[in-house]
Design an enzyme around this catalytic site. Structure first.
Site, PDB file in Angstrom:
ATOM      1  N   PRO A 133       6.319  -1.731  -6.686  1.00 43.39           N
ATOM      2  CA  PRO A 133       6.813  -1.107  -5.459  1.00 43.39           C
ATOM      3  C   PRO A 133       8.336  -0.947  -5.476  1.00 43.39           C
ATOM      4  CG  PRO A 133       6.571  -3.430  -5.080  1.00 43.39           C
ATOM      5  CD  PRO A 133       6.309  -3.212  -6.546  1.00 43.39           C
TER       6      PRO A 133
ATOM      7  N   LYS B  82       4.450   1.848 -14.222  1.00 44.08           N
ATOM      8  CA  LYS B  82       4.557   3.021 -13.353  1.00 44.08           C
ATOM      9  C   LYS B  82       5.462   2.595 -12.215  1.00 44.08           C
ATOM     10  CE  LYS B  82       3.244   4.914  -9.901  1.00 44.08           C
ATOM     11  NZ  LYS B  82       4.167   5.201  -8.762  1.00 44.08           N
TER      12      LYS B  82
ATOM     13  N   GLU C  59      -0.498  -8.552  -5.999  1.00 40.39           N
ATOM     14  CA  GLU C  59       0.422  -9.222  -5.081  1.00 40.39           C
ATOM     15  C   GLU C  59       0.602  -8.256  -3.918  1.00 40.39           C
ATOM     16  OE1 GLU C  59       3.036 -10.262  -2.973  1.00 40.39           O
ATOM     17  OE2 GLU C  59       4.580  -9.945  -4.495  1.00 40.39           O
TER      18      GLU C  59
ATOM     19  N   GLU D 190       9.948   5.757  10.125  1.00 46.29           N
ATOM     20  CA  GLU D 190       9.038   6.178  11.209  1.00 46.29           C
ATOM     21  C   GLU D 190       8.003   5.092  11.487  1.00 46.29           C
ATOM     22  OE1 GLU D 190       9.513   8.519  13.315  1.00 46.29           O
ATOM     23  OE2 GLU D 190      11.320   8.896  12.134  1.00 46.29           O
TER      24      GLU D 190
ATOM     25  N   ILE E 128       4.692  -4.971   9.000  1.00 51.49           N
ATOM     26  CA  ILE E 128       5.553  -3.839   9.384  1.00 51.49           C
ATOM     27  C   ILE E 128       6.424  -3.429   8.205  1.00 51.49           C
ATOM     28  CG2 ILE E 128       7.365  -3.073  10.967  1.00 51.49           C
ATOM     29  CD1 ILE E 128       6.260  -5.179  12.974  1.00 51.49           C
TER      30      ILE E 128
END
Ligand code: NAI
Ligand code: MG
Length: 499
Positions: free
Chosen positions: A166, A191, A265, A349, A402
């Site tokens: 990520p 990736k 994870e 957003e 969040i």
């Protein structure tokens, strides 16, 4: 001879982003996507395009996985300590480049250089040094099966590892996958995340000065176009993934079709429990670190549910808010900046949506710090952190991840109730407990459902400390010797009949 020759350090992130634009790194070479396509890399502090990344697809995956499979034969045959020395040398060179890597990751992710990005670059380098030193621990066992037989186990690499990472801590999270995979004798195809493709490419380029071609390859691209074909490629024998629960399930199902192992994870909704006897100064400082204000809360272990005993609740909230208010939001590349930006407009957003849902559910949103007034940053993805108080435990910000600078503070009085509330979550990644009472600390740490529990401190992931979650927070652990053995090797039993 290696095709990536000695590359010169470049601490100007803007020119470095251009230099790295449009490439994957496959088989020791910087190459463009087979399709010729690219996508933009944007500075979230200004909204300006700073570079481009190669848009990978199945053709690029095939090229990288094939190269990795070819390179794995010689890499596996190398004595483990020789591999370890090369990986340690990678760590040493990365350590020399902390400034370069820190500045570039600050540019592409918006994480403040002083409080986050430079720190992350040094953790990356350290992880390679740590795992390089563990190479000779790839040991087997002798088994007392029968006196006439010599029964041993050996650890063998899996083959080609596919790693999907990520954007929130791309360097560190990549290192915790790539370092153990390589040391164990696997070759790797990473990736990268579409929001943060350049700094990890630079890391791969620096490491390819040292490693043989094809041992460490990296592709940029989108999840369905580039991540999915990596998971399903026949040469890939293991997937290690960090990201959302939703994508983790997709990856896991695709890996199940091939019957290959996965490490996941995933997210978290980590509780912090502050008992009435806690050292309030320490607890407030721990909350500042735990909420990850400096990273705009974009952390899977963020303390996003804080339970404070009613006797100290108001004082705790006032002190926490004062600390957050004193933090400076601004240009991530400025040394004086504490808090940078959110990664992307989509993520911004999402965060705004959760703040609104919390207010709609009757919560009080206490906004902290100040948006930067520099006109150059007016299009930047800045947002004031929010501390919710008087919010119901059922409201979306109280329950769902969040991944933004939002935390919910709840009041409690009863011990059993607070433990039950903390465990009432689909997640189980991290938890912290703040008390000076040994019995309370012992009982709470045993009963909290989480993979990483700390008392009176809030450290982030460290090499040599097992890290990973239970429940929907993931499968498998990272960052230790055992993680390398369990997730990047398989055990083979060999019997010599001597009779
Ligand atoms: P994501 O889980 O979709 O992306 C993570 C990685 O998976 C990226 O490299 C992405 O390209 C790849 N990916 C996406 N779809 C894929 C597919 N079908 N097959 C293979 N790979 C695929 O996370 P995203 O969209 O960046 O963020 C969404 C939310 O996920 C965040 O708001 C946050 O709540 C959570 N998240 C959690 C992280 C953690 O550290 N546990 C890290 C990043 C996000
Ligand atoms: Mg996604």
């Amino acid at each position: 001879m290696n095709m990536v020759s000695k590359i010169t350090q470049n601490t100007d992130p803007f020119s470095l982003a251009k230099e790295l634009s449009g490439f994957h790194l496959i088989d020791g070479e910087m190459v463009r996507a087979a399709s010729g396509k690219t996508f933009d890399v944007v500075n979230p502090a200004t909204g300006e395009k700073v570079g481009e990344a190669a848009a990978g697809d199945a053709a690029d995956v095939d090229r990288a996985a094939t190269a990795a499979a070819r390179a794995q034969k010689a890499w596996k045959a190398m004595p483990a300590r020789e591999r370890g020395k090369l990986v340690t040398e990678c760590g040493r060179r990365l350590m020399e480049r902390v400034e370069e890597l820190g500045r570039l990751v600050a540019l592409e992710t918006g994480k403040a250089l002083r409080t986050e990005s430079r720190v992350e670059a040094s953790v990356l380098a350290d992880a390679f040094v740590f795992y390089g030193g563990l190479a000779s621990e790839l040991k087997g066992e002798t088994v007392p099966f029968n006196p006439d037989m010599l029964t041993v186990t050996v650890r063998e690499p899996i083959g080609v590892v596919g790693a999907i990472i990520p954007w929130n801590v791309p360097l560190m999270l990549m290192a915790l996958k790539v370092a153990p995979a390589l040391v164990a004798g696997n070759t790797v195809v990473v990736k990268s995340a579409e929001e943060a493709p350049l700094t990890v490419l630079r890391v791969c380029q620096i490491m390819n000065e040292v490693l043989p071609p094809g041992v460490f390859n990296i592709l940029s691209g989108f999840g369905p176009e580039c991540g999915a074909p990596l998971v399903s490629h026949p040469a890939v024998g293991k997937i290690t993934f960090t990201g959302s629960v939703e994508t983790g399930k997709i990856v896991s199902k695709a890996a199940a079709d091939k019957l290959i192992p996965v490490t996941l994870e995933l997210g978290g909704k980590s509780p912090m429990i502050v008992f009435a006897d806690a050292d309030l100064d320490k607890a407030v400082a721990g909350a500042v670190a735990g909420v990850r204000f400096t990273r705009q809360g974009q952390s899977c272990t963020a303390s996003s549910r804080i339970y404070v005993h009613a006797d100290i609740h108001d004082e705790f909230v006032a002190r926490l808010k004062a600390k957050a208010d004193a933090m400076k939001m601004g240009n991530p590349l400025d040394e004086s900046t504490d808090i940078g930006t959110i990664i992307s407009t989509d993520q911004l957003e999402k965060v705004r949506g959760y703040i609104q849902k919390g207010v709609d559910a009757g919560g009080t949103a206490n906004h902290c710090s100040q948006l930067p007034d520099d006109p150059a940053l007016k299009k930047g993805l800045f947002i004031q952190p929010v501390i919710f108080t008087d919010i119901s435990a059922d409201a979306p910000p109280s329950r769902e991840e969040i991944f933004g600078p939002v935390t919910c503070v709840f009041k409690f009085t009863d011990y059993e109730e607070v433990i039950a509330a903390a465990n009432n979550s689909e997640y189980g990644l991290a938890a912290t407990v703040w008390t000076n009472d040994l019995k309370t600390a012992m009982d709470a740490t045993r009963r909290l459902e989480a993979g990483f529990v700390q008392v009176n401190q809030n450290l982030v992931v460290q090499p040599n400390l097992s890290y990973g979650g239970i429940k929907h927070s993931g499968l498998g652990k990272e960052a230790t010797l055992e993680a390398m053995l369990e997730h990047f090797t398989h055990k083979k039993t060999i019997i010599f009949n001597m009779k």
